[in-house]
Design an enzyme around this catalytic site. Sequence first.
Site, PDB file in Angstrom:
ATOM      1  N   ASP A 364      17.562   8.514   3.594  1.00 27.62           N
ATOM      2  CA  ASP A 364      17.049   9.856   3.856  1.00 27.62           C
ATOM      3  C   ASP A 364      16.116   9.985   5.048  1.00 27.62           C
ATOM      4  OD1 ASP A 364      18.566  10.980   1.881  1.00 27.62           O
ATOM      5  OD2 ASP A 364      17.031  10.840   0.339  1.00 27.62           O
ATOM      6  N   TYR A 452      19.188  17.146  -3.216  1.00 27.76           N
ATOM      7  CA  TYR A 452      18.132  16.574  -4.051  1.00 27.76           C
ATOM      8  C   TYR A 452      16.756  17.058  -3.628  1.00 27.76           C
ATOM      9  CZ  TYR A 452      19.669  13.328  -7.635  1.00 27.76           C
ATOM     10  OH  TYR A 452      20.137  12.803  -8.797  1.00 27.76           O
ATOM     11  N   HIS A 501      24.859   7.011  -9.217  1.00 28.33           N
ATOM     12  CA  HIS A 501      24.162   6.601  -8.006  1.00 28.33           C
ATOM     13  C   HIS A 501      22.836   5.950  -8.384  1.00 28.33           C
ATOM     14  CE1 HIS A 501      22.988  10.713  -9.042  1.00 28.33           C
ATOM     15  NE2 HIS A 501      21.800  10.455  -8.510  1.00 28.33           N
ATOM     16  N   ASP A 510      -0.759  -1.319   2.315  1.00 20.77           N
ATOM     17  CA  ASP A 510      -1.617  -2.220   3.087  1.00 20.77           C
ATOM     18  C   ASP A 510      -2.971  -2.297   2.389  1.00 20.77           C
ATOM     19  OD1 ASP A 510      -3.153  -3.592   4.886  1.00 20.77           O
ATOM     20  OD2 ASP A 510      -2.731  -2.302   6.602  1.00 20.77           O
ATOM     21  N   ASP A 512      -6.638  -3.662   1.391  1.00 24.55           N
ATOM     22  CA  ASP A 512      -7.830  -4.327   1.942  1.00 24.55           C
ATOM     23  C   ASP A 512      -8.843  -4.420   0.810  1.00 24.55           C
ATOM     24  OD1 ASP A 512      -6.647  -4.482   4.388  1.00 24.55           O
ATOM     25  OD2 ASP A 512      -7.882  -2.970   5.364  1.00 24.55           O
ATOM     26  N   GLU A 553       5.154 -16.066   2.931  1.00 23.64           N
ATOM     27  CA  GLU A 553       5.843 -14.795   2.748  1.00 23.64           C
ATOM     28  C   GLU A 553       7.115 -14.948   1.922  1.00 23.64           C
ATOM     29  OE1 GLU A 553       4.542 -12.344   6.765  1.00 23.64           O
ATOM     30  OE2 GLU A 553       6.136 -13.842   6.922  1.00 23.64           O
ATOM     31  N   ASN A 648      10.006 -15.440   9.325  1.00 17.14           N
ATOM     32  CA  ASN A 648       9.180 -16.521   9.884  1.00 17.14           C
ATOM     33  C   ASN A 648       8.281 -17.173   8.850  1.00 17.14           C
ATOM     34  OD1 ASN A 648       7.475 -14.374   9.539  1.00 17.14           O
ATOM     35  ND2 ASN A 648       6.817 -14.234  11.683  1.00 17.14           N
ATOM     36  N   GLU A 650       5.374 -16.743   7.245  1.00 11.90           N
ATOM     37  CA  GLU A 650       3.993 -17.030   7.612  1.00 11.90           C
ATOM     38  C   GLU A 650       3.100 -17.241   6.390  1.00 11.90           C
ATOM     39  OE1 GLU A 650       2.685 -15.116  11.664  1.00 11.90           O
ATOM     40  OE2 GLU A 650       3.574 -13.567  10.407  1.00 11.90           O
ATOM     41  N   LEU A 657      -3.075  -8.576   4.214  1.00 12.90           N
ATOM     42  CA  LEU A 657      -1.769  -8.548   3.560  1.00 12.90           C
ATOM     43  C   LEU A 657      -1.242  -7.122   3.395  1.00 12.90           C
ATOM     44  CD1 LEU A 657      -2.270 -11.211   0.730  1.00 12.90           C
ATOM     45  CD2 LEU A 657      -1.475 -11.529   3.094  1.00 12.90           C
TER      46      LEU A 657
END
Length: 744
Positions: A364, A452, A501, A510, A512, A553, A648, A650, A657
């Site tokens: 969407d 929707y 569906h 995020d 902190d 990760e 990668n 990490e 994070l």
Amino acid sequence: MARCCCLLVLLVALGVCEASRGREWAHHGASMFADLTPREMRDVRDYLQGKPELGLTATRGKDLKKNSILLMELHLPRKHEALRTLDRGQAKPTRQARVVVQFGNQAQPNITEFIVSPLPFPTSYTGKTFKGDRPIRFESRPITAAEYSHIIDILQKITAKVHKVLFETTGGFSFHNCTNRCLTFSDIAPRGLESGERRTWIMLQKFVEGYFIHPVGFEVLVNHKDLDPERWTVEKVWYNGQYFDNVEELAERYEKGTLEKVKLPDHDDEDLYSTYIPRGHSNTRTDIHGPKLVEPQGPRYHVDGNFVEYAGWSFAFRVRSSAGLQIFDLRFNGERIAYEVSLQEAIAFYSGDTPAAMQTKYIDAGWAMGTVDYELAPGIDCPEIATFLDLHHYYDTDKPMRYKNALCVFEMTTGMPLRRHYNSNFQGSYNFFGGLENHVLVLRTTSTVYNYDYIWDFLFYQNGVMESRVSATGYIHATFFTPNGLHYGSKVYNFVLGNLHTHLIHYKVDLDIAGRENSFESMDLKYVNFTNPWSHKHSVVQSKLVKTQHQTERSAAFRFGKKFPRYVHFYNPNEKNKWGHQKGYRIQYNSHANSVLPRGWREENGISWSRYPLAVTRHKDSEPTSSSIYTQNDPWEPVVSFEDYIRNNENITNQDLVAWVTVGFLHVPHSEDIPNTATPGNAVGFFLRPFNFFDEDPSLSSRSTVIVRPDKEGKPKVQRWTPEVVGHCVTDKPFFYNGTYAEV
């Protein structure tokens, strides 16, 4: 003693001063995250259109071979720059705009993104690239009003050739030269089967209220890759379960009677099933209104621009045009919990028997999900007492578009106590009763992506809990019924199949927690068996907490189909609460999600985030989003590949994070989805819950607590810290509680 008292007073004063300063900085910095104003949009448009080297022209108009602005939205500042403003009170970074330009008037058409700055008086523009410098295919661009106008033109030509087929099938409906019995269409995406294509299956429907559930059994595949609409072609036709190579073949075989025809029920009453008009017997009184929400003494929250404060919470918000609702600098009692909690993507992947149904994989953001936030209805979408705010977007337009009352903020009671306890004396009375009414602040907007309707909520509780919730409603995506279709859904009306569906919603969280240096662990239980220390001939079997520290990760990317931990916990290893526990928050899921395609299967590459209910990465400004507006029409080679974020592998110990959260549910439509899908049972999301972040429940500070104790004579003695009488609009009687119980 006097010196100690003076020191204590000084420390308290410093704390108050610091809290006041932090609040001032949060308020000051909120505008960094505010959406572009109409003035800024116009200034950016005028600046870019004034650059002769770009050759920009108006967006509206039917010409496809043009250079024009497709999208304009805020370009967020880098996190470390924003934090200098939020945490130190420094000057705000320069405001910038992200502008998507489609260059169609050149030998090799392309899509280019620019960062335009400074605002509101821009003087420069620079190209913006995606991670890995992936080019944006021109064919991956979202469809525009100009392109739709040509799709309508070609449908006029197509349907004219099969006018008799459609007219007789539908009982008098037509697409061209119609008056009150018209056909309309829905277009399906992705538009092709591999990167670089632009081929769309289009299905016709009766143009009545709720036309989404009125398919007529005609679908056509149009190749519209060329920028010259005269060169567009029809590649396939489907009618009543039968495929044809072109429209002429269908018309010829229909005339000869060598195909299976279908006749839909007559119009009028038969088509009322998709309307909201009440029908059936009602057991509810209609001469009075139901309960309403009130604020007896006025609102207890504060909104200033895009900055909101409520019961210790503060945050900034925006509605990103390409993705939707986002909050920033989320704080509780002055401490930041999260830098960003933002909607990233919403998908609905379908199954079916018709070509349109089996091709439908809606992503969407590719339909500019954030721009379809239309006006909210007081008393239905939000309580009448809510604060309603306008939103502005610049998408496929030449002027900023105002969406009136498209976002609301309100406080509500949940009708459930936040906590309560009745302490019985087991002699017909009680020692005490204590309770706290559960009030929450709600930040809400909606996205109506064609059929929707998504209702997006962030809810803020008094005890430091934040909830993110999406409720799905609106019309199901229905296709023409075939017997084989029952493998892929339910028959919901005559000739109508509700296709199964899966909805998946992706968020960026995020966190902190007490600072940017966070770690992540999961918690599970295992049974332990040991000799009972006070009865050696017996054993004790009980659960033991097992913690797993995730250091990379990859180890913190949890796959669908595998066991998910009971608790997922983000904490600051360097900060502890009063009891010696590391301060943390955990994410608690309310979801029934699962994967939608096998890993690496064609379109799945564009939604690699959907492999994981949770993935944890290190924060990077170069990894701002998990999807893009281009994924819908090129999921095979996406310009944003979430899998690259964890490839990668990490280290994520003591780092800044980001949690990437996927929630969702399977929807197998049923007859009760007519006319609309209802919200009960169709809401999913997650909670951010404090886990040893505080020394005790922070809602203890609420003065809405009520305590009742019997006095010496057994009469209830009420202790409260708010007005005794709530208000005449609720009740003119003071709170009363007896608490006794007895035989009768």
